[in-house]
Write a protein that holds these residues in place. Structure first.
Motif, PDB file in Angstrom:
ATOM      1  N   CYS A 160      38.353   9.229  44.079  1.00 10.17           N
ATOM      2  CA  CYS A 160      39.674  10.401  44.410  1.00 10.17           C
ATOM      3  C   CYS A 160      40.504   9.246  45.261  1.00 10.17           C
ATOM      4  N   ILE A 161      41.946   9.863  45.095  1.00 15.05           N
ATOM      5  CA  ILE A 161      43.242   9.082  45.885  1.00 15.05           C
ATOM      6  C   ILE A 161      43.753   9.489  46.690  1.00 15.05           C
ATOM      7  N   TYR A 162      44.060   9.863  47.420  1.00 16.12           N
ATOM      8  CA  TYR A 162      45.431  10.443  48.630  1.00 16.12           C
ATOM      9  C   TYR A 162      46.758   9.123  48.115  1.00 16.12           C
ATOM     10  N   ARG A 163      47.654   9.962  47.996  1.00 15.62           N
ATOM     11  CA  ARG A 163      48.944   9.696  47.898  1.00 15.62           C
ATOM     12  C   ARG A 163      50.070  10.772  48.617  1.00 15.62           C
ATOM     13  N   TRP A 164      50.811  10.645  49.319  1.00 21.69           N
ATOM     14  CA  TRP A 164      51.800  11.171  49.251  1.00 21.69           C
ATOM     15  C   TRP A 164      53.099  11.921  48.439  1.00 21.69           C
ATOM     16  N   TRP A 165      53.266  12.321  47.274  1.00 14.00           N
ATOM     17  CA  TRP A 165      54.243  12.369  46.401  1.00 14.00           C
ATOM     18  C   TRP A 165      55.041  13.185  46.297  1.00 14.00           C
ATOM     19  N   TRP A 166      55.425  13.942  47.799  1.00 15.96           N
ATOM     20  CA  TRP A 166      56.901  14.415  48.377  1.00 15.96           C
ATOM     21  C   TRP A 166      56.885  16.048  47.846  1.00 15.96           C
ATOM     22  N   GLY A 167      56.252  16.631  46.776  1.00 18.16           N
ATOM     23  CA  GLY A 167      55.856  17.685  45.951  1.00 18.16           C
ATOM     24  C   GLY A 167      56.929  17.031  44.588  1.00 18.16           C
ATOM     25  N   VAL A 168      56.742  15.915  44.601  1.00 18.86           N
ATOM     26  CA  VAL A 168      57.277  15.893  42.853  1.00 18.86           C
ATOM     27  C   VAL A 168      55.437  15.967  42.163  1.00 18.86           C
ATOM     28  N   PRO A 169      55.798  16.416  41.181  1.00 19.46           N
ATOM     29  CA  PRO A 169      54.589  16.240  39.880  1.00 19.46           C
ATOM     30  C   PRO A 169      54.070  15.458  39.562  1.00 19.46           C
ATOM     31  N   VAL A 170      52.894  15.456  39.110  1.00 12.33           N
ATOM     32  CA  VAL A 170      52.744  13.540  38.753  1.00 12.33           C
ATOM     33  C   VAL A 170      51.818  14.507  37.336  1.00 12.33           C
ATOM     34  N   TRP A 171      51.625  13.645  36.279  1.00 11.04           N
ATOM     35  CA  TRP A 171      51.347  13.524  34.823  1.00 11.04           C
ATOM     36  C   TRP A 171      49.775  12.470  35.556  1.00 11.04           C
ATOM     37  N   THR A 172      48.582  13.059  35.424  1.00 10.87           N
ATOM     38  CA  THR A 172      47.212  12.729  34.367  1.00 10.87           C
ATOM     39  C   THR A 172      47.264  12.400  32.848  1.00 10.87           C
ATOM     40  N   ILE A 173      47.026  11.453  32.543  1.00 11.88           N
ATOM     41  CA  ILE A 173      46.517  11.171  31.346  1.00 11.88           C
ATOM     42  C   ILE A 173      45.092  10.545  31.035  1.00 11.88           C
ATOM     43  N   ASN A 174      44.066  10.827  30.257  1.00 14.50           N
ATOM     44  CA  ASN A 174      42.954  10.375  30.226  1.00 14.50           C
ATOM     45  C   ASN A 174      43.121   9.269  29.005  1.00 14.50           C
ATOM     46  N   GLY A 175      42.998   7.796  29.507  1.00 13.69           N
ATOM     47  CA  GLY A 175      43.306   7.002  28.442  1.00 13.69           C
ATOM     48  C   GLY A 175      42.618   6.061  27.915  1.00 13.69           C
ATOM     49  N   GLY A 176      41.043   6.919  28.614  1.00 14.81           N
ATOM     50  CA  GLY A 176      39.929   6.327  28.419  1.00 14.81           C
ATOM     51  C   GLY A 176      39.155   7.477  27.197  1.00 14.81           C
ATOM     52  N   TYR A 177      37.791   6.788  26.861  1.00 20.77           N
ATOM     53  CA  TYR A 177      37.080   7.881  25.860  1.00 20.77           C
ATOM     54  C   TYR A 177      35.951   8.717  26.222  1.00 20.77           C
ATOM     55  N   THR A 178      35.948   8.957  26.973  1.00 20.49           N
ATOM     56  CA  THR A 178      35.346   9.908  27.399  1.00 20.49           C
ATOM     57  C   THR A 178      35.894  11.300  28.053  1.00 20.49           C
ATOM     58  N   THR A 179      35.230  12.471  28.331  1.00 23.08           N
ATOM     59  CA  THR A 179      36.197  13.463  29.453  1.00 23.08           C
ATOM     60  C   THR A 179      35.917  13.615  30.703  1.00 23.08           C
ATOM     61  N   LEU A 180      37.372  13.917  31.333  1.00 22.76           N
ATOM     62  CA  LEU A 180      37.626  13.081  32.849  1.00 22.76           C
ATOM     63  C   LEU A 180      38.195  15.440  33.214  1.00 22.76           C
ATOM     64  N   ALA A 181      37.297  15.213  34.635  1.00 22.51           N
ATOM     65  CA  ALA A 181      37.827  16.542  34.910  1.00 22.51           C
ATOM     66  C   ALA A 181      38.148  16.022  36.346  1.00 22.51           C
ATOM     67  N   VAL A 182      40.431  16.829  36.371  1.00 24.65           N
ATOM     68  CA  VAL A 182      40.529  16.039  37.748  1.00 24.65           C
ATOM     69  C   VAL A 182      41.293  17.322  38.064  1.00 24.65           C
ATOM     70  N   SER A 183      41.527  17.457  39.663  1.00 22.56           N
ATOM     71  CA  SER A 183      42.139  18.433  40.383  1.00 22.56           C
ATOM     72  C   SER A 183      42.722  17.630  41.216  1.00 22.56           C
ATOM     73  N   THR A 184      43.205  18.975  41.591  1.00 27.72           N
ATOM     74  CA  THR A 184      44.302  18.081  43.284  1.00 27.72           C
ATOM     75  C   THR A 184      44.234  19.350  44.750  1.00 27.72           C
ATOM     76  N   SER A 185      44.396  18.776  45.264  1.00 30.38           N
ATOM     77  CA  SER A 185      44.314  20.268  46.392  1.00 30.38           C
ATOM     78  C   SER A 185      45.129  19.338  48.069  1.00 30.38           C
TER      79      SER A 185
END
Length: 123
Positions: free
Chosen positions: A98-123
């Motif tokens: 998990c990471i914590y960042r202040w993106w100021w409400g700007v949406p972020v793209w998450t891109i799986n660049g590896g060879y395994t399946t990832l579960a991604v969530s924001t809160s």
């Protein structure tokens, strides 16, 4: 005093409307036309998959990625803002990062660049 409050309220409303308009415009600017914008919740990304996630305007947003496989996983986090560079997260097999960042409400793209399946969530 009342004039000051009215001006602040008008400025806040205009600012919020601008962010909503920017967010709506960004949601349609997908780097991959086959990707739809999911602005909340948990997303499961297959290798090569990507998803748009919303962020909080006030305060930091928590973004977590769980590697659902056994191999090494790689997640690229790219802000929709052209001024921000990408961030690369490396997640070991079966673990969560998990990471914590202040993106100021700007949406972020998450891109799986590896060879395994990832579960991604924001809160």
């Amino acid at each position: 005093m009342t004039k000051n409050i009215v001006l602040r309220a008008a400025a806040t409303t205009a600012l919020a409307a601008g962010f909503v308009a920017a967010l709506a415009g960004t949601a349609h600017a997908s780097p991959d036309s086959s990707t739809t914008a999911n602005l909340s919740g948990t997303t499961v990304l297959a290798p090569g998959g990507q998803q748009l996630h919303s962020t909080w305007f006030w305060g930091s947003t928590q973004l977590c990625a769980t590697n659902l496989g056994n191999g090494s996983g790689e997640l690229t986090v790219q802000s929709s803002s052209p001024a921000a560079g990408p961030e690369y997260l490396y997640i070991g097999g079966g673990s969560t990062l998990c990471i914590y960042r202040w993106w100021w409400g700007v949406p972020v793209w998450t891109i799986n660049g590896g060879y395994t399946t990832l579960a991604v969530s924001t809160s």
